[in-house]
Design a protein around this motif. Structure first.
Motif, mmCIF file in Angstrom:
data_model
loop_
_atom_site.group_PDB
_atom_site.id
_atom_site.type_symbol
_atom_site.label_atom_id
_atom_site.label_comp_id
_atom_site.label_asym_id
_atom_site.label_seq_id
_atom_site.Cartn_x
_atom_site.Cartn_y
_atom_site.Cartn_z
ATOM 1 N N SER A 37 -30.120 54.409 26.816
ATOM 2 C CA SER A 37 -29.730 53.960 25.468
ATOM 3 C C SER A 37 -29.216 52.522 25.504
ATOM 4 N N VAL A 38 -28.359 52.233 26.468
ATOM 5 C CA VAL A 38 -27.822 50.875 26.580
ATOM 6 C C VAL A 38 -28.935 49.897 26.942
ATOM 7 N N ALA A 39 -29.827 50.285 27.852
ATOM 8 C CA ALA A 39 -30.934 49.411 28.252
ATOM 9 C C ALA A 39 -31.872 49.145 27.079
ATOM 10 N N GLN A 40 -32.104 50.150 26.250
ATOM 11 C CA GLN A 40 -32.959 49.978 25.076
ATOM 12 C C GLN A 40 -32.356 48.945 24.126
ATOM 13 N N ILE A 41 -31.077 49.050 23.873
ATOM 14 C CA ILE A 41 -30.405 48.076 23.013
ATOM 15 C C ILE A 41 -30.434 46.693 23.659
ATOM 16 N N GLY A 42 -30.185 46.635 24.966
ATOM 17 C CA GLY A 42 -30.235 45.359 25.680
ATOM 18 C C GLY A 42 -31.599 44.698 25.579
ATOM 19 N N GLY A 43 -32.660 45.484 25.723
ATOM 20 C CA GLY A 43 -34.015 44.944 25.623
ATOM 21 C C GLY A 43 -34.319 44.398 24.243
ATOM 22 N N ILE A 44 -33.888 45.122 23.215
ATOM 23 C CA ILE A 44 -34.105 44.639 21.834
ATOM 24 C C ILE A 44 -33.317 43.355 21.604
ATOM 25 N N MET A 45 -32.079 43.316 22.095
ATOM 26 C CA MET A 45 -31.284 42.086 21.970
ATOM 27 C C MET A 45 -31.952 40.934 22.725
ATOM 28 N N ALA A 58 -38.020 41.236 26.518
ATOM 29 C CA ALA A 58 -37.458 42.559 26.247
ATOM 30 C C ALA A 58 -37.564 43.453 27.481
ATOM 31 N N VAL A 59 -38.726 43.453 28.128
ATOM 32 C CA VAL A 59 -38.900 44.264 29.341
ATOM 33 C C VAL A 59 -37.951 43.784 30.440
ATOM 34 N N SER A 60 -37.871 42.474 30.610
ATOM 35 C CA SER A 60 -37.020 41.903 31.661
ATOM 36 C C SER A 60 -35.556 42.273 31.465
ATOM 37 N N VAL A 61 -35.061 42.098 30.249
ATOM 38 C CA VAL A 61 -33.652 42.389 29.971
ATOM 39 C C VAL A 61 -33.390 43.894 30.068
ATOM 40 N N THR A 62 -34.339 44.702 29.652
ATOM 41 C CA THR A 62 -34.189 46.154 29.792
ATOM 42 C C THR A 62 -34.026 46.530 31.265
ATOM 43 N N ALA A 63 -34.896 46.001 32.114
ATOM 44 C CA ALA A 63 -34.827 46.300 33.549
ATOM 45 C C ALA A 63 -33.528 45.773 34.151
ATOM 46 N N ASP A 77 -39.390 47.629 19.862
ATOM 47 C CA ASP A 77 -39.180 48.986 20.350
ATOM 48 C C ASP A 77 -39.342 49.007 21.865
ATOM 49 N N ILE A 78 -38.530 49.810 22.516
ATOM 50 C CA ILE A 78 -38.578 49.979 23.962
ATOM 51 C C ILE A 78 -38.821 51.456 24.239
#
Length: 155
Positions: free
Chosen positions: A55-63, A115-120, A84-85
């Motif tokens: 959940s946190v990673a999804q929000i981070g990726g969108i941000m 988005a992918v990079s920040v999610t990871a 969307d992630i």
């Protein structure tokens, strides 16, 4: 093919997109983060002390998608119409897919990749206390639509 981010003097500049038509633009990028099987189990069971990792990673990726122009020097500030992630959790890897959309004069490929990079990176940050051997990799654009260059799909 020529690079567009250099002026006639060979110096970097932001491309002027003012004369381009507004079109619907969508980009999808993917990547992954590999980790120990035990770390995947800890994530699945909600035992990471920092909170719900996905959940946190999804929000981070969108941000991250929303802040791309603050991070990549020649990216335009784009009004995003969606981001969307999605995750595919495997035994020792989490696959990440980001889809970003806009209606405008320039594409959202960089936003999807960011988005992918920040999610990871968010997953790494949340799990590093239990697994420092994680590996982020294979971040790539897989599809984009819209714009003068048309559609692209990785083969």
């Amino acid at each position: 093919m020529e690079f567009t981010h250099f002026n006639e003097n060979g110096r970097a500049h932001m491309v002027n997109v003012g004369g381009k038509d507004d079109t619907k633009r969508i980009a999808t990028a993917v990547g992954s983060i590999k980790m120990n099987k035990e770390t995947i189990n800890i994530i699945k069971n909600g035992l990471i002390k920092k909170g719900d990792v996905l959940s946190v990673a999804q929000i981070g990726g969108i941000m991250g998608a929303k802040k791309t122009s603050d991070l990549i020097p020649m990216c335009h500030n784009i009004f995003l119409t969606g981001a969307d992630i999605k995750f595919n959790v495997l035994d020792t890897e989490i696959e990440i897919e980001a889809t970003v959309s806009t209606y405008g004069k320039t594409g959202v490929e960089m936003e999807a990749l960011t988005a992918v990079s920040v999610t990871a990176l968010t997953i790494y940050d949340m799990c590093k206390a239990v697994d420092k051997d994680m590996i982020i990799g294979e971040i790539k654009l897989i599809k984009k639509t819209g714009g003068k260059s048309g559609n692209y799909e990785r083969k």
